[in-house]
Design an enzyme around this catalytic site. Structure first.
Site, PDB file in Angstrom:
ATOM      1  N   LYS A 136      -8.027   1.550  20.813  1.00 51.76           N
ATOM      2  CA  LYS A 136      -7.789   2.206  19.554  1.00 51.76           C
ATOM      3  C   LYS A 136      -9.117   2.554  18.845  1.00 51.76           C
ATOM      4  O   LYS A 136      -9.576   3.812  18.519  1.00 51.76           O
ATOM      5  CB  LYS A 136      -6.901   1.801  18.819  1.00 51.76           C
ATOM      6  N   ASN A 163      -9.740  17.399  14.907  1.00 49.18           N
ATOM      7  CA  ASN A 163      -9.765  16.476  15.923  1.00 49.18           C
ATOM      8  C   ASN A 163     -10.035  17.447  17.476  1.00 49.18           C
ATOM      9  O   ASN A 163     -10.787  16.963  17.987  1.00 49.18           O
ATOM     10  CB  ASN A 163      -8.761  15.842  16.299  1.00 49.18           C
ATOM     11  N   ARG A 218       2.568   4.032 -11.264  1.00 42.71           N
ATOM     12  CA  ARG A 218       2.836   4.968 -10.016  1.00 42.71           C
ATOM     13  C   ARG A 218       4.183   4.321  -9.307  1.00 42.71           C
ATOM     14  O   ARG A 218       5.178   4.994  -8.694  1.00 42.71           O
ATOM     15  CB  ARG A 218       1.908   4.931  -8.946  1.00 42.71           C
ATOM     16  N   GLY A 250       0.867  -1.211   0.065  1.00 44.89           N
ATOM     17  CA  GLY A 250       0.078   0.076   0.098  1.00 44.89           C
ATOM     18  C   GLY A 250       0.962   1.439  -0.057  1.00 44.89           C
ATOM     19  O   GLY A 250       1.686   1.559   1.061  1.00 44.89           O
TER      20      GLY A 250
HETATM   21  O1  KPL Z   1      -6.192   7.303  14.052  1.00 49.28           O
HETATM   22  C1  KPL Z   1      -6.688   8.641  13.765  1.00 49.28           C
HETATM   23  C2  KPL Z   1      -7.424   8.849  12.235  1.00 49.28           C
HETATM   24  O2  KPL Z   1      -7.622   9.717  11.793  1.00 49.28           O
HETATM   25  O3  KPL Z   1      -7.853   7.903  11.817  1.00 49.28           O
HETATM   26  C3  KPL Z   1      -6.878   9.793  14.799  1.00 49.28           C
HETATM   27  C4  KPL Z   1      -6.430   8.887  16.365  1.00 49.28           C
HETATM   28  C5  KPL Z   1      -8.308   9.982  15.162  1.00 49.28           C
HETATM   29  C6  KPL Z   1      -6.017  10.868  14.571  1.00 49.28           C
HETATM   30  O4  KPL Z   1      -6.421  11.719  13.639  1.00 49.28           O
END
Ligand code: KPL
Length: 314
Positions: free
Chosen positions: A186, A204, A36, A8
């Site tokens: 996460k 964010n 690419r 990727g």
């Molecule tokens: O993992 C992220 C994402 O953007 O997918 C966070 C932790 C929200 C950071 O932007």
């Protein structure tokens, strides 16, 4: 240590391949688009960070037949492309290859298993954040840590194949016996930030600063944590889902999350693998109406913006 193949050529793939190449690791970046791949091979990658930029030469290939045998395959494609990418890289793998996923969301392990049922699998998360500039260079927001662990029949030694490779490039990487609590922690953060920041079109930091956005994000965080508990995932006694989301919002305040970047670029988002997967795991004891509603809303926004047919989402 044999060859590492990163699958990727998005921001994360380019960044990790470049950091490993710089450290002298035998690494190949696999890009399914020959044009690419040729361009990246000839021009290399520019990494841009707070203190300046650097140019890194890379080995980039498009034909998986020429890539193997791979000691370690690291999938760095969007979650919805995992199965396609695993099938694409298969020709470079052997029975001993360790397959690693550090991707967002749930469902990546199942996608790899559908292609290679007996794969030696390790999984985890990384807090490194990067995005691709229009000219193909990589803007590094933060080089964070990685946590990885074995899945099912894989061993700690298999997870160490990734951590040793990462550490060669100076990347912090911790090996844990069970990666699921880390993956769900996460997931709590991504499920609470990504759809809200994405739909609101805000960085964010605004998710924790703007009162009505924060009330929604905190409720989503609690919802995902309750589904995790119902799935018998131990998030850890000291883990406060709401505080964890607030902390990431503050630490990444100026970031535009990946889902927002995808929506703006007209790409498919990973919502089905984040809130969508949580909604699928809901039960009468742990319902997930907010995750279900946010999935529907993001899918509607995708349908309006969508333009990409790229199977790797890159
Ligand atoms: O993992 C992220 C994402 O953007 O997918 C966070 C932790 C929200 C950071 O932007």
């Amino acid at each position: 240590m044999g060859r590492t193949v990163i699958v990727g050529p998005g921001a994360m793939g380019r960044l990790h391949a470049a950091l490993l190449a710089k450290a002298g690791v035998d690494v190949v970046l696999l890009d399914y688009r020959p044009e690419r791949a040729k361009d990246l091979r000839e021009r290399g990658v520019v990494l841009r960070h707070a203190s300046g930029e650097e140019h890194v030469a890379l080995s980039v290939m498009a034909n998986p037949e020429e890539v193997g045998p791979a000691d370690l395959v690291v999938l760095m494609v969007k979650a919805y492309s995992t199965e396609w990418a695993a099938r694409h890289v298969l020709a470079a793998a052997t029975d001993e290859t360790v397959w690693a996923t550090l991707q967002n969301g749930l469902g990546n392990i199942e996608s790899i298993r559908r292609v290679v049922p007996s794969a030696v699998l390790v999984a985890g998360v990384t807090t490194t954040g990067a995005n691709l500039a229009a000219d193909g260079s990589v803007n590094i927001a933060a080089v964070g840590g990685t946590i990885v662990g074995p899945i099912e029949t894989a061993s700690l030694a298999d997870a160490q194949r990734l951590s040793v490779t990462w550490q060669q490039a100076g990347l912090a990487c911790e090996v844990v016996p069970d990666p699921w609590p880390t993956i769900w922690r996460k997931l709590v953060v991504n499920a609470a930030i990504n759809p809200i920041a994405g739909l609101a079109g805000r960085p964010n930091g605004d998710v924790v600063e703007v009162d009505h956005l924060w009330r929604l994000a905190a409720a989503v965080a609690r919802e995902v944590a309750s589904v995790a508990r119902a799935e018998a995932v131990d998030l850890g006694a000291g883990f406060d889902p709401v505080e964890a989301v607030a902390e990431v919002c503050r630490l990444t305040a100026t970031n535009r999350c990946s889902l927002l970047q995808d929506l703006v670029a007209g790409r498919r988002t990973e919502i089905d693998y984040i809130n969508g997967e949580v909604a699928k795991r809901a039960s009468p004891e742990a319902s997930a109406p907010l995750c279900e509603a946010l999935t529907t809303l993001v899918e509607a926004a995708e349908a309006q913006h969508s333009s990409s047919a790229d199977p790797e989402g890159n």
